[in-house]
Design an enzyme around this catalytic site. Structure first.
Site, short mmCIF file in Angstrom:
data_model
loop_
_atom_site.label_atom_id
_atom_site.label_comp_id
_atom_site.label_asym_id
_atom_site.label_seq_id
_atom_site.Cartn_x
_atom_site.Cartn_y
_atom_site.Cartn_z
N ASP A 1 -6.53 -47.50 18.25
CA ASP A 1 -7.26 -46.19 18.83
C ASP A 1 -6.25 -44.87 18.37
O ASP A 1 -5.69 -44.97 16.94
CB ASP A 1 -7.82 -46.33 20.06
CG ASP A 1 -8.89 -45.39 20.42
OD1 ASP A 1 -9.56 -44.87 19.38
OD2 ASP A 1 -9.29 -45.14 21.70
N ASP B 1 -7.14 -51.99 15.47
CA ASP B 1 -6.20 -50.82 15.46
C ASP B 1 -5.90 -50.42 16.73
O ASP B 1 -6.42 -50.88 17.81
CB ASP B 1 -6.67 -49.48 14.75
CG ASP B 1 -8.13 -49.30 15.27
OD1 ASP B 1 -9.33 -49.75 14.67
OD2 ASP B 1 -8.28 -48.51 16.27
#
Ligand SMILES: [Zn+2]
Length: 186
Positions: free
Chosen positions: A110, A108
């Site tokens: 973050d 991802d």
């Protein structure tokens, strides 16, 4: 991504085998084994994964994910990936003269990216399952590339790192650390 640097943002984790009557300072400017990281990169290419060689991994304490302020700060520092593991094992591996490299399988963005949702456990688990399959292919390709003998400096990292005189090391510490330091204390 195969990081070549780490930044420590953890607190109070056990990061050394030493301290109980024996002092050692291993070189850690280059915390990853170049040779192993190179082979991991080649294995990743061979497995058809999109591979980034080099970069800095910031190890945060967690278990909470970053605040937006922290995430922006790490980016401004030039950090490339963030995680909650890896760094301590890199230190311990070097102390134990084990070659170490990390395959960082990104899940991802973050929380800093305006066009992506903030990180959630659900998002991580979905991508993690996909990444696990890639990781298995990379490790399989990597094992085939491992040489029988090491030409890197990892195998002798402790050679000039131990400061304490052998006769001053407590017997119990000598016994506990024998698999790592035995050859240097005899
Ligand atoms: Zn090595």
């Amino acid at each position: 991504m195969i990081p070549d640097q780490f930044l420590d943002r953890t607190r109070g984790r056990i990061s050394t085998f030493f301290g109980e009557g024996i002092v050692a300072h291993i070189p850690f400017a280059h915390p990853v084994c170049d040779a192993l990281a190179g082979m991991a990169g080649d294995a990743s290419d061979a497995a058809g994964a999109r591979t980034h060689r080099g970069g800095t991994y910031v190890c945060m304490e967690g278990p909470q994910f970053s605040t937006l302020a922290e995430s922006r700060l790490y980016r401004s520092w030039g950090m490339d990936v963030i995680g909650m593991t890896n760094l301590q094992e890199a230190k311990l591996a070097r102390e134990a003269e084990i070659c170490y490299a990390t395959l960082a399988l990104v899940t991802d963005y973050d929380c800093w990216h305006p066009d992506h949702d903030h990180v959630t456990v659900e998002m991580i688990v979905q991508n993690l399952l996909r990444n696990a399959e890639t990781a298995q292919r990379v490790v399989r390709a990597l094992v085939e590339r491992l040489p029988a003998d090491r030409a890197c400096g990892c195998a002798t990292a402790l050679e000039s790192a131990i400061i304490t005189r052998p006769d001053a090391v407590p017997p119990e510490t000598k016994r506990k650390l024998a698999p790592i330091v035995g050859k240097y204390l005899d």
